[in-house]
Scaffold this motif. Structure first.
Motif, PDB file in Angstrom:
ATOM      1  N   TYR A   1      -2.942   0.581  -3.976  1.00 27.83           N
ATOM      2  CA  TYR A   1      -2.570  -0.649  -3.315  1.00 27.83           C
ATOM      3  C   TYR A   1      -2.348  -1.745  -4.362  1.00 27.83           C
ATOM      4  O   TYR A   1      -2.709  -1.587  -5.540  1.00 27.83           O
ATOM      5  CB  TYR A   1      -3.608  -1.092  -2.281  1.00 27.83           C
TER       6      TYR A   1
ATOM      7  N   PHE B   1       4.449  -0.853   8.489  1.00 24.20           N
ATOM      8  CA  PHE B   1       4.687   0.409   7.816  1.00 24.20           C
ATOM      9  C   PHE B   1       6.176   0.716   7.702  1.00 24.20           C
ATOM     10  O   PHE B   1       6.969   0.365   8.580  1.00 24.20           O
ATOM     11  CB  PHE B   1       4.028   1.547   8.592  1.00 24.20           C
ATOM     12  N   GLY B   2       6.514   1.411   6.620  1.00 23.66           N
ATOM     13  CA  GLY B   2       7.827   2.015   6.530  1.00 23.66           C
ATOM     14  C   GLY B   2       7.892   3.267   7.384  1.00 23.66           C
ATOM     15  O   GLY B   2       6.888   3.700   7.956  1.00 23.66           O
ATOM     16  N   SER B   3       9.060   3.875   7.443  1.00 23.81           N
ATOM     17  CA  SER B   3       9.263   5.025   8.321  1.00 23.81           C
ATOM     18  C   SER B   3       8.815   6.335   7.696  1.00 23.81           C
ATOM     19  O   SER B   3       8.800   7.361   8.372  1.00 23.81           O
ATOM     20  CB  SER B   3      10.729   5.122   8.727  1.00 23.81           C
TER      21      SER B   3
ATOM     22  N   GLN C   1      -0.201  11.178   4.442  1.00 24.32           N
ATOM     23  CA  GLN C   1      -0.703  11.731   5.689  1.00 24.32           C
ATOM     24  C   GLN C   1      -0.359  13.216   5.717  1.00 24.32           C
ATOM     25  O   GLN C   1       0.814  13.596   5.799  1.00 24.32           O
ATOM     26  CB  GLN C   1      -0.091  11.031   6.907  1.00 24.32           C
TER      27      GLN C   1
ATOM     28  N   MET D   1      -3.357  14.949  10.342  1.00 25.67           N
ATOM     29  CA  MET D   1      -4.502  14.235   9.796  1.00 25.67           C
ATOM     30  C   MET D   1      -4.259  12.735   9.793  1.00 25.67           C
ATOM     31  O   MET D   1      -3.187  12.243  10.173  1.00 25.67           O
ATOM     32  CB  MET D   1      -4.771  14.729   8.364  1.00 25.67           C
ATOM     33  N   GLY D   2      -5.280  12.011   9.340  1.00 26.55           N
ATOM     34  CA  GLY D   2      -5.176  10.569   9.246  1.00 26.55           C
ATOM     35  C   GLY D   2      -4.557  10.119   7.935  1.00 26.55           C
ATOM     36  O   GLY D   2      -3.984  10.914   7.191  1.00 26.55           O
ATOM     37  N   LEU D   3      -4.683   8.841   7.674  1.00 30.72           N
ATOM     38  CA  LEU D   3      -4.089   8.238   6.478  1.00 30.72           C
ATOM     39  C   LEU D   3      -5.089   8.207   5.334  1.00 30.72           C
ATOM     40  O   LEU D   3      -6.255   7.886   5.544  1.00 30.72           O
ATOM     41  CB  LEU D   3      -3.652   6.807   6.792  1.00 30.72           C
TER      42      LEU D   3
ATOM     43  N   TYR E   1       0.161   5.212   1.357  1.00 36.53           N
ATOM     44  CA  TYR E   1      -0.710   6.167   2.018  1.00 36.53           C
ATOM     45  C   TYR E   1      -0.026   7.532   2.023  1.00 36.53           C
ATOM     46  O   TYR E   1       1.200   7.625   2.017  1.00 36.53           O
ATOM     47  CB  TYR E   1      -0.945   5.779   3.474  1.00 36.53           C
TER      48      TYR E   1
ATOM     49  N   TYR F   1       0.833  -1.191   0.000  1.00 37.15           N
ATOM     50  CA  TYR F   1       0.000   0.000   0.000  1.00 37.15           C
ATOM     51  C   TYR F   1       0.877   1.253   0.000  1.00 37.15           C
ATOM     52  O   TYR F   1       1.988   1.248   0.513  1.00 37.15           O
ATOM     53  CB  TYR F   1      -0.863   0.055   1.277  1.00 37.15           C
TER      54      TYR F   1
ATOM     55  N   LEU G   1      -5.461   6.402   1.536  1.00 35.18           N
ATOM     56  CA  LEU G   1      -4.899   5.375   0.666  1.00 35.18           C
ATOM     57  C   LEU G   1      -4.774   5.905  -0.752  1.00 35.18           C
ATOM     58  O   LEU G   1      -5.760   6.363  -1.341  1.00 35.18           O
ATOM     59  CB  LEU G   1      -5.779   4.129   0.707  1.00 35.18           C
TER      60      LEU G   1
ATOM     61  N   PHE H   1       3.655   7.111   3.351  1.00 33.21           N
ATOM     62  CA  PHE H   1       3.993   5.848   4.006  1.00 33.21           C
ATOM     63  C   PHE H   1       3.691   4.685   3.071  1.00 33.21           C
ATOM     64  O   PHE H   1       2.595   4.585   2.523  1.00 33.21           O
ATOM     65  CB  PHE H   1       3.180   5.662   5.288  1.00 33.21           C
TER      66      PHE H   1
END
Lengths: 113, 110
Positions: B48, B101-103, B37, B41-43, B35, B33, B45, B90
């Motif tokens: 994917y 998740f990646g960093s 951000q 705020m939130g994620l 994403y 995936y 998409l 992300f």
């Protein structure tokens, strides 16, 4: 379609007090439920998950969550909050047939000294 | 295991430039995936993939492209950068019982 709601944008709690971060979900069939935490300028870290079995799930850093099927909820809890728990918390759901994880909008937790 | 690795960590682009955000995972996960951000705020998409050769749009795909030639790699391409694409990106990969998740890549478009 699956969805996740986190009804509180912000939760404030005093250090040492219990904390609850709320999550409700909608999914067809049995859910897989997750909590993730994001500290400032960091990625998302896994806290805990419910797949099956005991409704009370224990996770990292003293957090736990209770799966309530009748209320379609998966609230995150901790008996005694620490200032270092201040972060952004995300609830997520995946149904057994789905291909994607759906995340809630996040709840910002502030623990005040 | 390294998990999910993203590069670069930071990037500043000028409007109209292009770039590719790299993502690789070593957990043999089929699902991957991207994403974004936005601050506070939130994620959301973007795209994917459910396996090599298969990709699909998420909630906010406009301005982005992806490819999945191998199980390990899932690069995200920005063709004509716009200020609205300033965000933290992300990459993630998942099994049925968890998502990693990646960093993150912090991208600024000026």
């Amino acid at each position: 379609a699956q969805s996740v709601a986190q009804p509180e944008d912000q939760v404030n709690v005093a250090e040492g007090n219990p904390l609850t971060v709320k999550c409700t979900y909608s999914v067809s069939g049995n859910p897989y439920l997750f909590w993730y935490v994001q500290y400032p300028n960091r990625g998302l870290q896994f806290l805990l998950k419910y797949i099956t079995g005991d409704n009370l799930v224990k996770g990292s850093y003293g957090f736990e969550a209770e799966f309530n099927k009748s209320q379609t909820s998966f609230h995150l809890k901790k008996p005694s909050a620490l200032v270092s728990d201040s972060a952004l918390y995300f609830c997520a759901v995946r149904d057994v047939y789905g291909q994607n994880f759906v995340f809630g909008p996040g709840t910002r937790l502030s623990v005040l000294p | 295991n390294a998990g999910v690795t993203q590069t670069p960590k930071f990037r500043i682009l000028k409007i109209g430039q292009s770039m590719t955000l790299q993502c690789t995972q070593d957990m043999n996960h089929n699902y991957m995936y991207w994403y974004r951000q936005d601050p506070g705020m939130g994620l959301k998409l973007i795209y994917y993939s459910v396996g090599a050769g298969i990709t699909d749009k998420g909630e906010v795909p406009n301005g982005y492209n992806v490819s999945r030639s191998t199980t390990e790699d899932f690069p995200l391409r920005l063709e004509l950068a716009a200020p609205s694409q300033t965000s933290v990106y992300f990459c993630a990969s998942s099994s049925r019982t968890g998502i990693d998740f990646g960093s993150g890549t912090r991208l600024t478009v000026v």
